[in-house]
Design an enzyme around this catalytic site. Structure first.
Site, PDB file in Angstrom:
ATOM      1  N   GLU A  28      46.141  17.264  49.056  1.00  0.00           N
ATOM      2  CA  GLU A  28      46.376  17.329  47.610  1.00  0.00           C
ATOM      3  C   GLU A  28      45.411  16.418  46.852  1.00  0.00           C
ATOM      4  OE1 GLU A  28      50.389  16.279  46.338  1.00  0.00           O
ATOM      5  OE2 GLU A  28      50.617  18.231  45.403  1.00  0.00           O
ATOM      6  N   HIS A  72      48.892  23.451  74.700  1.00  0.00           N
ATOM      7  CA  HIS A  72      49.235  24.718  75.358  1.00  0.00           C
ATOM      8  C   HIS A  72      49.268  25.868  74.362  1.00  0.00           C
ATOM      9  CE1 HIS A  72      50.343  22.707  79.206  1.00  0.00           C
ATOM     10  NE2 HIS A  72      50.378  21.679  78.360  1.00  0.00           N
ATOM     11  N   LYS A 109      53.812  27.953  40.062  1.00  0.00           N
ATOM     12  CA  LYS A 109      55.002  27.701  39.235  1.00  0.00           C
ATOM     13  C   LYS A 109      54.988  28.583  37.999  1.00  0.00           C
ATOM     14  CE  LYS A 109      55.274  22.842  40.585  1.00  0.00           C
ATOM     15  NZ  LYS A 109      55.100  21.464  40.140  1.00  0.00           N
TER      16      LYS A 109
HETATM   17  O1  PA5 Z   1      52.375  14.343  45.196  1.00  0.00           O
HETATM   18  C1  PA5 Z   1      52.859  14.964  44.277  1.00  0.00           C
HETATM   19  O2  PA5 Z   1      52.634  14.688  43.113  1.00  0.00           O
HETATM   20  C2  PA5 Z   1      53.805  16.146  44.523  1.00  0.00           C
HETATM   21  O3  PA5 Z   1      53.927  16.437  45.860  1.00  0.00           O
HETATM   22  C3  PA5 Z   1      55.177  15.817  43.986  1.00  0.00           C
HETATM   23  O4  PA5 Z   1      55.647  14.676  44.614  1.00  0.00           O
HETATM   24  C4  PA5 Z   1      56.144  16.971  44.203  1.00  0.00           C
HETATM   25  O5  PA5 Z   1      55.644  18.123  43.602  1.00  0.00           O
HETATM   26  C5  PA5 Z   1      57.513  16.640  43.658  1.00  0.00           C
HETATM   27  O6  PA5 Z   1      57.434  16.314  42.307  1.00  0.00           O
HETATM   28  P1  PA5 Z   1      58.603  15.596  41.568  1.00  0.00           P
HETATM   29  O7  PA5 Z   1      58.841  14.291  42.226  1.00  0.00           O
HETATM   30  O8  PA5 Z   1      58.147  15.468  40.160  1.00  0.00           O
HETATM   31  O9  PA5 Z   1      59.822  16.487  41.701  1.00  0.00           O
END
Ligand code: PA5
Length: 443
Positions: free
Chosen positions: A287, A308, A422
């Site tokens: 990310e 394996h 989303k």
């Molecule tokens: O690293 C990130 O920003 C995302 O993985 C968020 O943690 C994830 O989408 C969850 O978001 P939130 O804590 O706002 O529900």
């Protein structure tokens, strides 16, 4: 206390030590940019000094809340997705026994809100029917669909089962200090809350209450975890020269490998307790770096199990990969291989050795085979798998990720790409406010 050790020797060949060390000034500059807060995403650098800035009072408060859960609940459901659950799950799985949950150890930690699966929620709900349970609801934005949906269902179940008053005492919310639906709900319902600092993104939040509370509920020593992270914060600080800074060297090595066509990094363990550390790491790097049409693809395997299966691809598939192996020097327990009179399995040559002796030779044999097969290997060794060294490892990866993202030239602290699905999902579900998209996508 010892430190975790980084070894890039077996990555040399695909790249040279000179190439990696030629990045010294850029990596040092990237580290200083993080420290000075002058780079991209500089409003999300709160994680940098989290370990050294957590106060005794904060730790004691988290521990006290965890103790209440431990005293009152057979099961605690951690609700969250992505950065809001992977850190705690990584630590809890790494430091728990694989069969603990079968022994009625209290409390069992389970997860929800990390998917939108009806069967999962039905089965969880069913499991909880006969249990006294509590909920830790984690969402920084407070508006993420997956955890919000799961929490709505679990909250109702808890209230129906124990009444609103007791339910209120068994729910803790971890969210933004002022904004979002979860903050509004927590204020209205008077839940105990913890704040996720504005300047800490989800995937860097493991050392905030997001990670620390569930980990403490699991009975793990959060002070040790933090102490390990503090040690790593110190030895990867901006003052540290490149040649002594393992986070900077790892960041530089993986960027050089990437430039040389190694587009996929596989995080390898020989201890499956680290499976979720890999999941956490995949998110952290995937990310942070996968944007602007660039970035290493992060993958992970558990060896020897996956030797394996994926072992074939790794040995002989497209040569676009490198491995980063997490090695645990000393296992926690000892199991000696016994003698067998008949020796039908032909294993008597191992009598008196420990199972880990065999695992270590599998590890070495795999490294030699993969390096021979054109897969550069980076190795990270933890003296032991405990809270202290895990704290070091988590902070090491976070720091290296910040440096690596800057070396790559991206903002490692945003995630614009996660919004696309989303928008489509909301449009397809006719969410108010998405009318235009709804028309477009459904036409
Ligand atoms: O690293 C990130 O920003 C995302 O993985 C968020 O943690 C994830 O989408 C969850 O978001 P939130 O804590 O706002 O529900």
């Amino acid at each position: 206390m010892k430190q975790i050790v980084l070894d890039i020797n077996k990555a040399l060949g695909a790249i040279t030590r000179e190439q990696v060390y030629a990045q010294d000034s850029k990596a040092e500059a990237a580290n200083k940019t993080l420290e000075n807060g002058t780079g991209k995403g500089n409003d999300f650098l709160g994680w940098l000094h989290l370990p050294s800035s957590i106060s005794e009072t904060e730790i004691a408060d988290i521990q006290a809340t965890a103790d209440i859960f431990r005293a009152n609940c057979e099961v605690v459901v951690v609700v969250g997705i992505g950065g809001s659950y992977l850190g705690s799950k990584a630590v809890i799985e790494a430091l728990s026994g694989p069969f603990d949950y079968l022994e009625n150890k209290k409390p069992v930690i389970v997860y929800a809100g990390h998917n939108i699966e009806e069967d999962y929620l039905y089965e969880l709900s069913n499991y909880l029917k006969s249990k006294s349970f509590g909920i830790i609801n984690i969402s920084k934005s407070g508006t993420t669909t997956e955890p919000a949906l799961a929490f709505r269902i679990l909250k109702k179940q808890l209230e129906d089962s124990v009444g609103k008053e007791i339910a209120r005492e068994r729910i803790v919310a971890i969210t933004d200090k002022a904004r979002g639906a979860l903050r509004t709900l927590a204020t209205k319902e008077e839940y105990k809350t913890y704040v996720i600092p504005d300047n800490v993104g989800g995937r860097f939040s493991v050392l905030t209450p997001v990670g620390l509370l569930p980990v403490a509920v699991a009975g793990i020593d959060i002070k040790q975890l933090i102490e390990g992270a503090v040690a790593m914060e110190t030895i990867t600080g901006a003052h540290m020269p490149f040649s002594n800074n393992i986070a900077a060297i790892y960041a530089a090595a993986r960027n050089e490998l990437y430039k040389n066509g190694k587009k996929i990094e596989i995080l390898v363990n020989f201890n499956s307790k680290l499976h979720y550390v890999s999941e956490w790491w995949k998110q952290l790097y995937g990310e942070s770096e996968g944007k602007e049409n660039k970035g290493i693809f992060t993958a992970a395997v558990d060896f020897t199990t996956d030797l394996h299966s994926m072992g074939q691809w790794i040995q002989e598939g497209e040569r676009s990969i490198f491995e980063t192996v997490i090695s645990i020097a000393q296992p926690q327990y000892q199991v000696e291989i016994p003698s067998d009179e008949q020796d039908l399995d032909g294993l008597n040559f191992l009598v008196g050795k420990r199972v880990d002796d065999v695992n270590k030779m599998a590890e070495l044999g795999t490294q030699l085979a993969h390096v021979d097969g054109g897969v550069p290997n980076i190795k990270i060794t933890l003296p032991q798998l405990n809270a202290y060294y895990l704290g070091q490892l988590l902070y090491f990866f976070e720091k290296a990720c910040g440096i690596s993202g800057y070396l790559l030239g991206v903002n490692p602290f945003d995630q614009p790409g996660v919004e696309a699905y989303k928008r489509n999902m909301f449009a397809l579900l006719d969410k108010p406010g998405y009318e235009e998209e709804s028309k477009r996508i459904q036409s």
